[in-house]
Design a protein around this motif. Structure first.
Motif, PDB file in Angstrom:
ATOM      1  N   ALA A  57     109.443 -13.100  -2.350  1.00  0.00           N
ATOM      2  CA  ALA A  57     109.468 -13.197  -3.810  1.00  0.00           C
ATOM      3  C   ALA A  57     108.466 -14.211  -4.351  1.00  0.00           C
ATOM      4  CB  ALA A  57     110.875 -13.571  -4.270  1.00  0.00           C
ATOM      5  N   GLY A  58     108.082 -15.170  -3.516  1.00  0.00           N
ATOM      6  CA  GLY A  58     107.143 -16.192  -3.965  1.00  0.00           C
ATOM      7  C   GLY A  58     107.817 -17.350  -4.667  1.00  0.00           C
ATOM      8  N   VAL A  59     109.126 -17.286  -4.822  1.00  0.00           N
ATOM      9  CA  VAL A  59     109.918 -18.374  -5.415  1.00  0.00           C
ATOM     10  C   VAL A  59     111.242 -18.443  -4.662  1.00  0.00           C
ATOM     11  CG1 VAL A  59     108.911 -18.178  -7.727  1.00  0.00           C
ATOM     12  CG2 VAL A  59     110.935 -16.835  -7.145  1.00  0.00           C
ATOM     13  N   LYS A  60     111.950 -19.531  -4.869  1.00  0.00           N
ATOM     14  CA  LYS A  60     113.211 -19.735  -4.170  1.00  0.00           C
ATOM     15  C   LYS A  60     114.365 -19.788  -5.165  1.00  0.00           C
ATOM     16  CE  LYS A  60     110.963 -23.270  -2.530  1.00  0.00           C
ATOM     17  NZ  LYS A  60     109.578 -22.819  -2.646  1.00  0.00           N
ATOM     18  N   LYS A  61     115.542 -19.380  -4.689  1.00  0.00           N
ATOM     19  CA  LYS A  61     116.745 -19.593  -5.498  1.00  0.00           C
ATOM     20  C   LYS A  61     116.829 -21.091  -5.827  1.00  0.00           C
ATOM     21  CE  LYS A  61     119.312 -18.012  -2.163  1.00  0.00           C
ATOM     22  NZ  LYS A  61     120.482 -17.658  -1.319  1.00  0.00           N
ATOM     23  N   PRO A  62     117.148 -21.474  -7.055  1.00  0.00           N
ATOM     24  CA  PRO A  62     117.770 -20.691  -8.137  1.00  0.00           C
ATOM     25  C   PRO A  62     116.795 -20.046  -9.122  1.00  0.00           C
ATOM     26  CG  PRO A  62     117.781 -23.011  -8.720  1.00  0.00           C
ATOM     27  CD  PRO A  62     117.179 -22.929  -7.345  1.00  0.00           C
ATOM     28  N   ASN A  63     115.513 -20.003  -8.820  1.00  0.00           N
ATOM     29  CA  ASN A  63     114.544 -19.384  -9.723  1.00  0.00           C
ATOM     30  C   ASN A  63     114.936 -17.935 -10.005  1.00  0.00           C
ATOM     31  OD1 ASN A  63     112.092 -18.043 -10.703  1.00  0.00           O
ATOM     32  ND2 ASN A  63     111.051 -19.947 -10.150  1.00  0.00           N
ATOM     33  N   GLY A  64     114.970 -17.582 -11.277  1.00  0.00           N
ATOM     34  CA  GLY A  64     115.411 -16.253 -11.669  1.00  0.00           C
ATOM     35  C   GLY A  64     114.546 -15.120 -11.132  1.00  0.00           C
ATOM     36  N   LEU A  65     113.291 -15.429 -10.787  1.00  0.00           N
ATOM     37  CA  LEU A  65     112.398 -14.380 -10.303  1.00  0.00           C
ATOM     38  C   LEU A  65     112.893 -13.752  -9.008  1.00  0.00           C
ATOM     39  CD1 LEU A  65     108.874 -15.928 -11.004  1.00  0.00           C
ATOM     40  CD2 LEU A  65     109.957 -14.010 -12.188  1.00  0.00           C
TER      41      LEU A  65
END
Length: 229
Positions: free
Chosen positions: A157-165
């Protein structure tokens, strides 16, 4: 109270289904023998577990890179125990740790009972902040890969939780509506706040039985999911 409108169930992996603490302990036992590290394993793990959690929090918040996480958690643990070794040894241990870790197959109590129960009623998925190859190997070697329709990692995804992406990416892959989805995980910030802010419902797995939060759905064992699903 049962959640009646759910079609998709998203799970975290480490500390939720896959017994990270036990598998990590076995891994360190193996690699310490290989590298002739003369530390008491239980004393090391007592130090390492806290430092590892700190580094994962930094990693979730983009304060450290994957490389800094892998190196720093070992270096800080050794420093805390006043054990001196070279960077080459630390990098070697770090590499072997990720190689050996997915070979261990211990699951949390109730995993092999709750997944078949849920699979007949919902589509199951994984959302994890772990590394792509490592997490897929964990699922495969522990025999639970086939329960899941999709796997979404932070690396993908390119981002980690908690990032909404990452939640939007997971919903898109699963062809799932947020309002008909629930997230189950052990990290309040990453799994619960992250999913709720993205429109999913959530169930907090109080893995360490330390929660002081009363206004959310929560379980302390996986079998308790039958109260909600």
């Amino acid at each position: 109270m049962k959640l009646n409108n759910i079609e998709h169930v998203f799970f975290d992996l480490d500390h939720t289904l896959w017994d990270f603490d036990k598998n990590s302990g076995f891994t360190f036992s193996e690699i310490f023998k290989k590298w002739d590290i003369p530390l008491n394993l239980n004393e090391f793990l007592e130090v390492y577990i806290k430092i590892n959690l700190k580094y994962w929090e930094l990693y979730r918040n983009d304060k450290v890179s994957q490389e800094m996480l892998r190196y720093g958690r070992l270096k800080d643990s050794f420093d805390s125990m006043k054990f001196r070794t070279s960077d080459d040894v630390i990098f070697g241990l770090s590499k072997d740790y990720l190689e050996f870790l997915p070979k261990n197959t211990h699951l949390l109590t109730g995993t092999l009972e709750i997944l078949p129960y849920l699979k007949d009623k919902y589509k199951l998925h994984i959302i994890t902040n772990g590394f792509e190859e490592v997490q897929r190997r964990k699922l495969a070697t522990s025999g639970i890969l086939d329960f899941f329709h999709t796997i979404t990692t932070s690396e993908e995804a390119g981002v980690k939780k908690p990032n909404g992406l990452i939640f939007r990416k997971a919903l898109e892959k699963a062809k799932a509506a947020a309002e008909r989805s629930v997230m189950i995980g052990d990290n309040y910030e990453a799994d619960i706040l992250g999913s709720e802010n993205s429109g999913l419902q959530s169930i907090y797995f109080d893995y360490y039985k330390t929660a002081e939060i009363s206004d959310i759905r929560q379980i302390q064992t996986l079998k308790d999911l039958v109260k909600f699903l």
